[in-house]
Write an enzyme that holds these catalytic residues in place. Sequence first.
Site, PDB file in Angstrom:
ATOM      1  N   CYS A 100       0.855  -1.188   0.000  1.00 48.89           N
ATOM      2  CA  CYS A 100       0.000   0.000   0.000  1.00 48.89           C
ATOM      3  C   CYS A 100       0.889   1.236   0.000  1.00 48.89           C
ATOM      4  O   CYS A 100       1.878   1.294   0.746  1.00 48.89           O
ATOM      5  CB  CYS A 100      -0.890  -0.013   1.243  1.00 48.89           C
ATOM      6  SG  CYS A 100      -2.028   1.373   1.311  1.00 48.89           S
ATOM      7  N   HIS A 142      -9.174  -3.983  -1.597  1.00 47.23           N
ATOM      8  CA  HIS A 142      -8.150  -3.183  -0.914  1.00 47.23           C
ATOM      9  C   HIS A 142      -8.482  -1.689  -1.001  1.00 47.23           C
ATOM     10  O   HIS A 142      -8.470  -0.976   0.006  1.00 47.23           O
ATOM     11  CB  HIS A 142      -6.782  -3.480  -1.532  1.00 47.23           C
ATOM     12  CG  HIS A 142      -5.668  -2.645  -0.977  1.00 47.23           C
ATOM     13  ND1 HIS A 142      -4.611  -3.175  -0.279  1.00 47.23           N
ATOM     14  CD2 HIS A 142      -5.447  -1.300  -1.027  1.00 47.23           C
ATOM     15  CE1 HIS A 142      -3.797  -2.199   0.087  1.00 47.23           C
ATOM     16  NE2 HIS A 142      -4.273  -1.053  -0.363  1.00 47.23           N
ATOM     17  N   GLU A 143      -8.785  -1.226  -2.225  1.00 42.82           N
ATOM     18  CA  GLU A 143      -9.036   0.213  -2.402  1.00 42.82           C
ATOM     19  C   GLU A 143     -10.299   0.641  -1.674  1.00 42.82           C
ATOM     20  O   GLU A 143     -10.326   1.706  -1.045  1.00 42.82           O
ATOM     21  CB  GLU A 143      -9.115   0.563  -3.890  1.00 42.82           C
ATOM     22  CG  GLU A 143      -7.855   0.301  -4.696  1.00 42.82           C
ATOM     23  CD  GLU A 143      -6.607   0.872  -4.073  1.00 42.82           C
ATOM     24  OE1 GLU A 143      -6.699   1.901  -3.368  1.00 42.82           O
ATOM     25  OE2 GLU A 143      -5.530   0.293  -4.265  1.00 42.82           O
ATOM     26  N   HIS A 146     -10.111   1.400   1.999  1.00 45.05           N
ATOM     27  CA  HIS A 146      -9.629   2.736   2.371  1.00 45.05           C
ATOM     28  C   HIS A 146     -10.795   3.693   2.636  1.00 45.05           C
ATOM     29  O   HIS A 146     -10.667   4.623   3.435  1.00 45.05           O
ATOM     30  CB  HIS A 146      -8.769   3.330   1.253  1.00 45.05           C
ATOM     31  CG  HIS A 146      -7.356   2.828   1.219  1.00 45.05           C
ATOM     32  ND1 HIS A 146      -6.458   3.093   2.212  1.00 45.05           N
ATOM     33  CD2 HIS A 146      -6.675   2.100   0.284  1.00 45.05           C
ATOM     34  CE1 HIS A 146      -5.276   2.546   1.903  1.00 45.05           C
ATOM     35  NE2 HIS A 146      -5.387   1.931   0.736  1.00 45.05           N
TER      36      HIS A 146
HETATM   37 NI    NI Z   1      -3.742   0.968  -0.075  1.00 45.65          NI
END
Ligand code: NI
Length: 178
Positions: A100, A142-143, A146
């Site tokens: 990341c 994953h994105e 966030h």
């Molecule tokens: Ni990330």
Amino acid sequence: MAIRAVLRMGDARLWAQAQPVETFDSPELHDLVADMEDTMRHLDGAGLAAPQIGVGRRVVIFGFEQNPRYPAAGSVPFTVLINPVLTPISDETEEGWEGCLSVPGLRGSVPRWRHLHYTGFDPFGRRFERTVDGFHARVVQHECDHLDGILYPMRIKDFTSFGFIDAFGPESTGLPTD
Ligand code: NI
């Protein structure tokens, strides 16, 4: 547009819940997306979420061409995904290496849904949906994490598979997720 500074883990803005985009096709939204793309490409990332540049909106971008060093990862089309909704389409999960841009220098093995359906909007407010699996599914998860203040280390189950890239052997040099 501009390359923006990426916040690093520890900055409280990365733990916040991002807010939905309510106005599409605005100069502000197009500028945000352009800055995110400039920043992601500059850092050679596979994806980026708006909170990583300090903007608390539900906007992520991701995508990359085939990388010959990681043929198993395949390619993921460049995508701008706004106000996403993710739905796993089976109980199956798989472990895979992630990195990341907000956690530089580290890698970890993270469990993610293998098969995923997602919907969202492009910057013009056009809704789209996809059914994906494998690395594409991983990047989206994953994105979008966030946007809910979740960084990948919070998902790791086995901390013997989390550490500095240069301390691991070559088997762990999987594609960074962003
Ligand atoms: Ni990330």
